[in-house]
Scaffold this motif. Structure first.
Motif, PDB file in Angstrom:
ATOM      1  N   LYS A   1       0.834  -1.199   0.000  1.00  0.00           N
ATOM      2  CA  LYS A   1       0.000   0.000   0.000  1.00  0.00           C
ATOM      3  C   LYS A   1       0.870   1.251   0.000  1.00  0.00           C
ATOM      4  O   LYS A   1       1.943   1.276   0.597  1.00  0.00           O
ATOM      5  N   GLY A   2       0.375   2.286  -0.663  1.00  0.00           N
ATOM      6  CA  GLY A   2       1.099   3.552  -0.676  1.00  0.00           C
ATOM      7  C   GLY A   2       1.338   4.093   0.721  1.00  0.00           C
ATOM      8  O   GLY A   2       2.377   4.698   0.991  1.00  0.00           O
ATOM      9  N   GLN A   3       0.383   3.839   1.616  1.00  0.00           N
ATOM     10  CA  GLN A   3       0.541   4.308   2.995  1.00  0.00           C
ATOM     11  C   GLN A   3       1.799   3.723   3.634  1.00  0.00           C
ATOM     12  O   GLN A   3       2.426   4.355   4.475  1.00  0.00           O
ATOM     13  N   ASP A   4       2.167   2.510   3.235  1.00  0.00           N
ATOM     14  CA  ASP A   4       3.363   1.873   3.791  1.00  0.00           C
ATOM     15  C   ASP A   4       4.649   2.539   3.303  1.00  0.00           C
ATOM     16  O   ASP A   4       5.693   2.406   3.933  1.00  0.00           O
ATOM     17  N   LEU A   5       4.569   3.232   2.179  1.00  0.00           N
ATOM     18  CA  LEU A   5       5.759   3.895   1.646  1.00  0.00           C
ATOM     19  C   LEU A   5       6.019   5.256   2.289  1.00  0.00           C
ATOM     20  O   LEU A   5       7.143   5.747   2.246  1.00  0.00           O
ATOM     21  N   ILE A   6       4.988   5.868   2.862  1.00  0.00           N
ATOM     22  CA  ILE A   6       5.174   7.205   3.454  1.00  0.00           C
ATOM     23  C   ILE A   6       6.269   7.194   4.521  1.00  0.00           C
ATOM     24  O   ILE A   6       7.221   7.984   4.435  1.00  0.00           O
ATOM     25  N   PRO A   7       6.205   6.294   5.523  1.00  0.00           N
ATOM     26  CA  PRO A   7       7.288   6.283   6.530  1.00  0.00           C
ATOM     27  C   PRO A   7       8.656   5.944   5.928  1.00  0.00           C
ATOM     28  O   PRO A   7       9.670   6.492   6.355  1.00  0.00           O
ATOM     29  N   TYR A   8       8.685   5.066   4.935  1.00  0.00           N
ATOM     30  CA  TYR A   8       9.953   4.721   4.278  1.00  0.00           C
ATOM     31  C   TYR A   8      10.567   5.957   3.633  1.00  0.00           C
ATOM     32  O   TYR A   8      11.754   6.238   3.809  1.00  0.00           O
ATOM     33  N   ILE A   9       9.765   6.691   2.883  1.00  0.00           N
ATOM     34  CA  ILE A   9      10.261   7.887   2.192  1.00  0.00           C
ATOM     35  C   ILE A   9      10.733   8.918   3.208  1.00  0.00           C
ATOM     36  O   ILE A   9      11.794   9.525   3.042  1.00  0.00           O
ATOM     37  N   GLN A  10       9.966   9.101   4.275  1.00  0.00           N
ATOM     38  CA  GLN A  10      10.356  10.086   5.295  1.00  0.00           C
ATOM     39  C   GLN A  10      11.659   9.712   5.993  1.00  0.00           C
ATOM     40  O   GLN A  10      12.465  10.584   6.291  1.00  0.00           O
ATOM     41  N   THR A  11      11.844   8.439   6.253  1.00  0.00           N
ATOM     42  CA  THR A  11      13.075   7.992   6.901  1.00  0.00           C
ATOM     43  C   THR A  11      14.264   8.132   5.960  1.00  0.00           C
ATOM     44  O   THR A  11      15.336   8.582   6.352  1.00  0.00           O
ATOM     45  N   LEU A  12      14.063   7.743   4.713  1.00  0.00           N
ATOM     46  CA  LEU A  12      15.120   7.797   3.710  1.00  0.00           C
ATOM     47  C   LEU A  12      15.549   9.228   3.409  1.00  0.00           C
ATOM     48  O   LEU A  12      16.736   9.527   3.324  1.00  0.00           O
ATOM     49  N   ALA A  13      14.565  10.105   3.232  1.00  0.00           N
ATOM     50  CA  ALA A  13      14.850  11.479   2.806  1.00  0.00           C
ATOM     51  C   ALA A  13      13.805  12.427   3.388  1.00  0.00           C
ATOM     52  O   ALA A  13      12.814  12.747   2.727  1.00  0.00           O
ATOM     53  N   PRO A  14      14.011  12.883   4.609  1.00  0.00           N
ATOM     54  CA  PRO A  14      13.021  13.743   5.266  1.00  0.00           C
ATOM     55  C   PRO A  14      12.729  15.041   4.517  1.00  0.00           C
ATOM     56  O   PRO A  14      11.681  15.646   4.721  1.00  0.00           O
ATOM     57  N   HIS A  15      13.629  15.453   3.629  1.00  0.00           N
ATOM     58  CA  HIS A  15      13.413  16.692   2.870  1.00  0.00           C
ATOM     59  C   HIS A  15      12.371  16.521   1.768  1.00  0.00           C
ATOM     60  O   HIS A  15      11.832  17.513   1.274  1.00  0.00           O
ATOM     61  N   LEU A  16      12.091  15.290   1.362  1.00  0.00           N
ATOM     62  CA  LEU A  16      11.132  15.059   0.278  1.00  0.00           C
ATOM     63  C   LEU A  16       9.714  15.353   0.737  1.00  0.00           C
ATOM     64  O   LEU A  16       9.309  14.967   1.823  1.00  0.00           O
ATOM     65  N   LYS A  17       8.976  16.034  -0.112  1.00  0.00           N
ATOM     66  CA  LYS A  17       7.570  16.315   0.137  1.00  0.00           C
ATOM     67  C   LYS A  17       6.755  15.211  -0.522  1.00  0.00           C
ATOM     68  O   LYS A  17       7.070  14.776  -1.639  1.00  0.00           O
ATOM     69  N   ILE A  18       5.708  14.765   0.149  1.00  0.00           N
ATOM     70  CA  ILE A  18       4.888  13.667  -0.359  1.00  0.00           C
ATOM     71  C   ILE A  18       3.478  14.171  -0.627  1.00  0.00           C
ATOM     72  O   ILE A  18       2.787  14.638   0.280  1.00  0.00           O
ATOM     73  N   LEU A  19       3.073  14.054  -1.883  1.00  0.00           N
ATOM     74  CA  LEU A  19       1.718  14.407  -2.295  1.00  0.00           C
ATOM     75  C   LEU A  19       1.016  13.132  -2.732  1.00  0.00           C
ATOM     76  O   LEU A  19       1.451  12.472  -3.676  1.00  0.00           O
ATOM     77  N   ILE A  20      -0.031  12.787  -2.022  1.00  0.00           N
ATOM     78  CA  ILE A  20      -0.817  11.601  -2.345  1.00  0.00           C
ATOM     79  C   ILE A  20      -1.757  11.932  -3.491  1.00  0.00           C
ATOM     80  O   ILE A  20      -2.419  12.968  -3.484  1.00  0.00           O
ATOM     81  N   LEU A  21      -1.814  11.024  -4.472  1.00  0.00           N
ATOM     82  CA  LEU A  21      -2.784  11.104  -5.562  1.00  0.00           C
ATOM     83  C   LEU A  21      -3.574   9.807  -5.520  1.00  0.00           C
ATOM     84  O   LEU A  21      -2.995   8.731  -5.637  1.00  0.00           O
ATOM     85  N   SER A  22      -4.883   9.920  -5.323  1.00  0.00           N
ATOM     86  CA  SER A  22      -5.658   8.706  -5.134  1.00  0.00           C
ATOM     87  C   SER A  22      -7.079   8.860  -5.638  1.00  0.00           C
ATOM     88  O   SER A  22      -7.592   9.973  -5.772  1.00  0.00           O
ATOM     89  N   THR A  23      -7.712   7.735  -5.889  1.00  0.00           N
ATOM     90  CA  THR A  23      -9.136   7.732  -6.212  1.00  0.00           C
ATOM     91  C   THR A  23      -9.965   7.740  -4.936  1.00  0.00           C
ATOM     92  O   THR A  23     -11.141   8.070  -4.971  1.00  0.00           O
ATOM     93  N   TYR A  24      -9.348   7.366  -3.825  1.00  0.00           N
ATOM     94  CA  TYR A  24     -10.057   7.356  -2.537  1.00  0.00           C
ATOM     95  C   TYR A  24     -10.290   8.790  -2.080  1.00  0.00           C
ATOM     96  O   TYR A  24      -9.386   9.610  -2.095  1.00  0.00           O
ATOM     97  N   ASN A  25     -11.503   9.051  -1.640  1.00  0.00           N
ATOM     98  CA  ASN A  25     -11.845  10.404  -1.207  1.00  0.00           C
ATOM     99  C   ASN A  25     -12.624  10.371   0.102  1.00  0.00           C
ATOM    100  O   ASN A  25     -13.589  11.089   0.268  1.00  0.00           O
ATOM    101  N   ASP A  26     -12.196   9.521   1.015  1.00  0.00           N
ATOM    102  CA  ASP A  26     -12.893   9.437   2.294  1.00  0.00           C
ATOM    103  C   ASP A  26     -12.030  10.030   3.408  1.00  0.00           C
ATOM    104  O   ASP A  26     -10.805  10.026   3.332  1.00  0.00           O
ATOM    105  N   HIS A  27     -12.691  10.541   4.404  1.00  0.00           N
ATOM    106  CA  HIS A  27     -12.019  11.245   5.502  1.00  0.00           C
ATOM    107  C   HIS A  27     -10.989  10.360   6.201  1.00  0.00           C
ATOM    108  O   HIS A  27      -9.893  10.823   6.540  1.00  0.00           O
ATOM    109  N   ALA A  28     -11.315   9.081   6.417  1.00  0.00           N
ATOM    110  CA  ALA A  28     -10.410   8.189   7.148  1.00  0.00           C
ATOM    111  C   ALA A  28      -9.087   7.994   6.403  1.00  0.00           C
ATOM    112  O   ALA A  28      -8.011   8.021   7.011  1.00  0.00           O
ATOM    113  N   THR A  29      -9.139   7.818   5.098  1.00  0.00           N
ATOM    114  CA  THR A  29      -7.918   7.624   4.307  1.00  0.00           C
ATOM    115  C   THR A  29      -7.074   8.889   4.301  1.00  0.00           C
ATOM    116  O   THR A  29      -5.855   8.834   4.480  1.00  0.00           O
ATOM    117  N   VAL A  30      -7.713  10.020   4.105  1.00  0.00           N
ATOM    118  CA  VAL A  30      -6.995  11.299   4.108  1.00  0.00           C
ATOM    119  C   VAL A  30      -6.338  11.524   5.473  1.00  0.00           C
ATOM    120  O   VAL A  30      -5.160  11.881   5.561  1.00  0.00           O
TER     121      VAL A  30
END
Length: 131
Positions: A64-93
């Motif tokens: 899942k893309g959610q699993d990559l967020i912590p990986y990216i932050q640990t690897l390179a905290p300077h990188l900004k992460i913009l999620i692009l998704s078809t999901y539009n529910d409050h819980a996912t956001v």
């Protein structure tokens, strides 16, 4: 400043659309696309210092893309992460925000809206859907 982005999305048609739209764009350059998480984990460490923003699709084949967020932050905290998704529910956001993403766009946005979001994220602003 030209904004260098990486796209992580496993849908070829979607990635081709991004590549076509951003070809020769004056503000945004795609420097790499990834269609699977194994490639992300292998190559992102090599190019991380060339990247400003990561566009991340949540629904991936192996992870899942959610699993990559912590990986990216640990690897390179300077990188900004913009999620692009078809999901539009409050819980996912809310989950993506909690995990450390810098913004969230639903894939039914226009390219103009996407570029605006990328520019805001690159300037340390957050972009979230209205409640």
């Amino acid at each position: 400043m030209k904004i260098n982005i990486v796209i992580i999305d496993d849908h070829k048609l979607v990635v081709q659309s991004y590549l076509q739209h951003f070809e020769g764009h004056e503000e945004v350059t795609i420097i790499q696309t990834f269609s699977d998480t194994a490639a992300v984990m292998q190559l992102l460490p090599v190019i991380k210092n060339q990247v400003h923003v990561v566009l991340l699709d949540l629904k991936q084949r192996k992870k899942k893309g959610q699993d990559l967020i912590p990986y990216i932050q640990t690897l390179a905290p300077h990188l900004k992460i913009l999620i692009l998704s078809t999901y539009n529910d409050h819980a996912t956001v809310a989950q993506c925000k909690f995990l450390g993403a810098d913004g969230y766009m639903v894939k039914d946005c226009s390219y103009t809206e996407l570029v605006q979001a990328i520019c805001k994220i690159a300037q340390n602003e957050e972009v979230w859907p209205a409640d």
